[in-house]
Scaffold this active site. Structure first.
Site, PDB file in Angstrom:
ATOM      1  N   LYS A   1      41.930  34.894  35.481  1.00 36.99           N
ATOM      2  CA  LYS A   1      40.881  35.765  36.126  1.00 36.99           C
ATOM      3  C   LYS A   1      39.468  35.341  36.631  1.00 36.99           C
ATOM      4  O   LYS A   1      38.806  34.371  35.719  1.00 36.99           O
ATOM      5  CB  LYS A   1      40.155  37.146  34.533  1.00 36.99           C
ATOM      6  CG  LYS A   1      39.697  38.315  35.378  1.00 36.99           C
ATOM      7  CD  LYS A   1      39.589  39.145  34.279  1.00 36.99           C
ATOM      8  CE  LYS A   1      39.072  40.603  34.592  1.00 36.99           C
ATOM      9  NZ  LYS A   1      39.105  41.005  33.354  1.00 36.99           N
TER      10      LYS A   1
ATOM     11  N   SER B   1      40.035  45.662  34.278  1.00 41.12           N
ATOM     12  CA  SER B   1      39.110  44.585  35.598  1.00 41.12           C
ATOM     13  C   SER B   1      40.296  44.048  35.512  1.00 41.12           C
ATOM     14  O   SER B   1      40.497  42.937  36.744  1.00 41.12           O
ATOM     15  CB  SER B   1      38.021  44.882  35.171  1.00 41.12           C
ATOM     16  OG  SER B   1      38.173  43.843  33.830  1.00 41.12           O
TER      17      SER B   1
ATOM     18  N   SER C   1      39.854  46.395  29.617  1.00 45.96           N
ATOM     19  CA  SER C   1      40.248  45.125  30.713  1.00 45.96           C
ATOM     20  C   SER C   1      41.906  44.798  30.861  1.00 45.96           C
ATOM     21  O   SER C   1      42.627  43.991  31.334  1.00 45.96           O
ATOM     22  CB  SER C   1      39.458  44.750  31.735  1.00 45.96           C
ATOM     23  OG  SER C   1      38.597  45.244  31.795  1.00 45.96           O
TER      24      SER C   1
END
Length: 468
Positions: free
Chosen positions: A80, A155, A179
């Site tokens: 990520k 996210s 997330s």
């Protein structure tokens, strides 16, 4: 409706990370062929999904040619784009500055890659991870592979979309308000938010007044998640936490499970309420002791306190942007959600000390709850997965009201530090995955994994490649 996936008859097949690692060790497939297949899959689906933030394909090819170590040696993955990878930029889901390549790997990056996977690059997220949907006005949205009209959640949006679409079997994610768990729910994945301190964090996150952020992974199978925590623990172990150990099957203990379908703010949607109660009935059939509870162990001021703390984190990014990201930082390019959170914190800064104090004390309340129950079952989110556009950060107040209603269940565990896992036990009437969230007492990841193995066996998840 457009369903997008990359599963096919190549070196990856439909193997999970454990299966792929076993195949590589046995010599049935080569690291080079596996990495090349993952690159081809990325290029095939990314135009439709928008999950790629930075590609490092050539680096991955070079890495695959070397005999790596670690249980997951040669398994393709993504990281990520809010933690550092040496030689790659870290943009944090924003285009408000010109990125510089990181000098070194972040602390979790080092641990993750030490377990053996080969990163193909970095995945997209909402700006700074503040929204539960990545819908950047200029970078574009991250779309759900089950139906590209819908959000992939956030996210950890790109990671969730790519794992669900079969690009890679496992990807890095992190969680400061849901997330890991929200993309797991939206994309039909397993998403475990570990206990605070279970895995390492970069230094700036360790200094926060309330440590809400944790690292982890998104996977398609329980055994992949369990194997990752086993392998990570062999490299880095927090002596203050009970070990996760090698969890490979359901546990024998029958658990006391509380079921809640109402957050402090509101009851979840009628459909999610019924799906949650259906999961509760499955638990009863498996012999667990299940009890309906009116509300979670949360005081009524919790949503306001968490939102204010969220605003503080946004203000730290906005006010220190030039120092953190360089002179090219331009706050006028930040999205309205980030700027709105900054304004909210600025206007209510006088309330922040007491809000932080209450957040820090919340663990006492949940500790009392887990003295009575082993596990808390809730829906992961309070409503069905929204379409792209519903959470686009244009008008701050509108999108914040929608966000706080949708993610009503996940922030609690970030504040208390307790582990929680989202499992894709249901589907909504429109065919989208729906996650059920199971929370346990601090340090009890092993208990959650044992329960997850049992539920996966009793009610196998839907597979995106079935029914094309």
């Amino acid at each position: 409706m457009q369903r997008v996936h990359a599963f096919g008859d190549d070196a990856l097949g439909d193997l999970d990370a454990v299966g792929l690692a076993d195949a590589i060790r046995a010599g049935w497939v080569s690291r080079a062929d596996v990495i090349e297949a993952a690159i081809v899959r990325t290029e095939a689906v990314n135009p439709a999904l928008g999950g790629l933030a930075y590609e490092a394909f050539q680096w991955a090819r070079q890495t695959a040619s070397k005999a790596g170590s670690g249980f997951f040696s040669g398994v393709p993955t993504f990281i990520k784009d809010n933690i550092d990878v040496a030689g790659q930029p870290t943009m944090r889901g924003s285009d408000a500055w010109v990125p510089r390549n990181a000098f070194d790997d972040g602390e979790f990056t080092r641990l993750y890659l030490a377990t053996g996977p080969v990163s193909l690059g970095k995945t997209q997220l909402s700006e700074f991870g503040f929204s539960a949907s990545a819908e950047h006005m200029r970078l574009g949205p991250v779309r759900n592979p089950w139906d590209t009209d819908y959000t992939a959640g956030a996210s950890s949006s790109g990671s969730g979309a790519f794992v669900a679409a079969g690009v890679v079997p496992m990807a890095h994610a992190n969680d400061g308000g849901g997330s890991i768990r929200i993309p797991a729910s939206c994309n039909g994945l397993v998403g475990l938010k570990p206990s605070r301190g279970r895995l390492p964090l970069d230094s700036e996150l360790r200094r926060l007044p309330v440590g809400i952020v944790v690292n982890g992974v998104l996977t398609r199978s329980v055994r992949d998640t369990a194997a990752f925590y086993r392998e990570a623990e062999r490299i880095w172990h927090n002596p203050k936490l009970p070990p996760v150990g090698d969890v490979t099957q359901p546990g024998r203990q029958r658990l006391r499970i509380a079921v809640v379908t109402r957050s402090v703010q509101r009851e979840c949607s009628p459909e999610l309420r019924e799906l949650t109660l259906k999961s509760a009935r499955l638990l009863e059939e498996l012999g667990h002791r299940v009890e309906r509870v009116a509300e979670p162990p949360v005081p009524p001021n919790f949503p306001d306190d968490f939102l204010l703390y969220w605003g503080l984190l946004a203000a730290m990014q906005v006010r220190t942007g030039r120092l953190a990201f360089g002179n090219t930082f331009d706050r006028t390019k930040l999205d309205s959600l980030t700027l709105g959170l900054d304004r909210h914190a600025s206007r209510n800064m006088h309330r922040l000390p007491k809000a932080i104090m209450r957040l820090r004390r919340l663990r006492r309340r949940t500790a009392d709850f887990f003295a009575t129950y082993d596990v808390l079952l809730t829906p992961t989110v309070a409503d069905e997965t929204p379409r792209i556009g519903y959470l686009t950060p244009t008008d701050y107040q509108q999108v914040m009201d929608r966000l706080m209603g949708w993610v009503a269940f996940t922030p609690l565990q970030n504040v208390t530090g307790e582990p929680a896992i989202s499992l894709p036990l249901a589907q909504s009437a429109d065919g989208m995955p729906v996650g059920m969230m199971f929370t346990a007492d601090f340090g009890q990841e092993a208990q959650l994994l044992e329960l997850a193995f049992e539920l996966e066996e009793a009610r196998p998840w839907a597979r995106i490649q079935i029914g094309d």
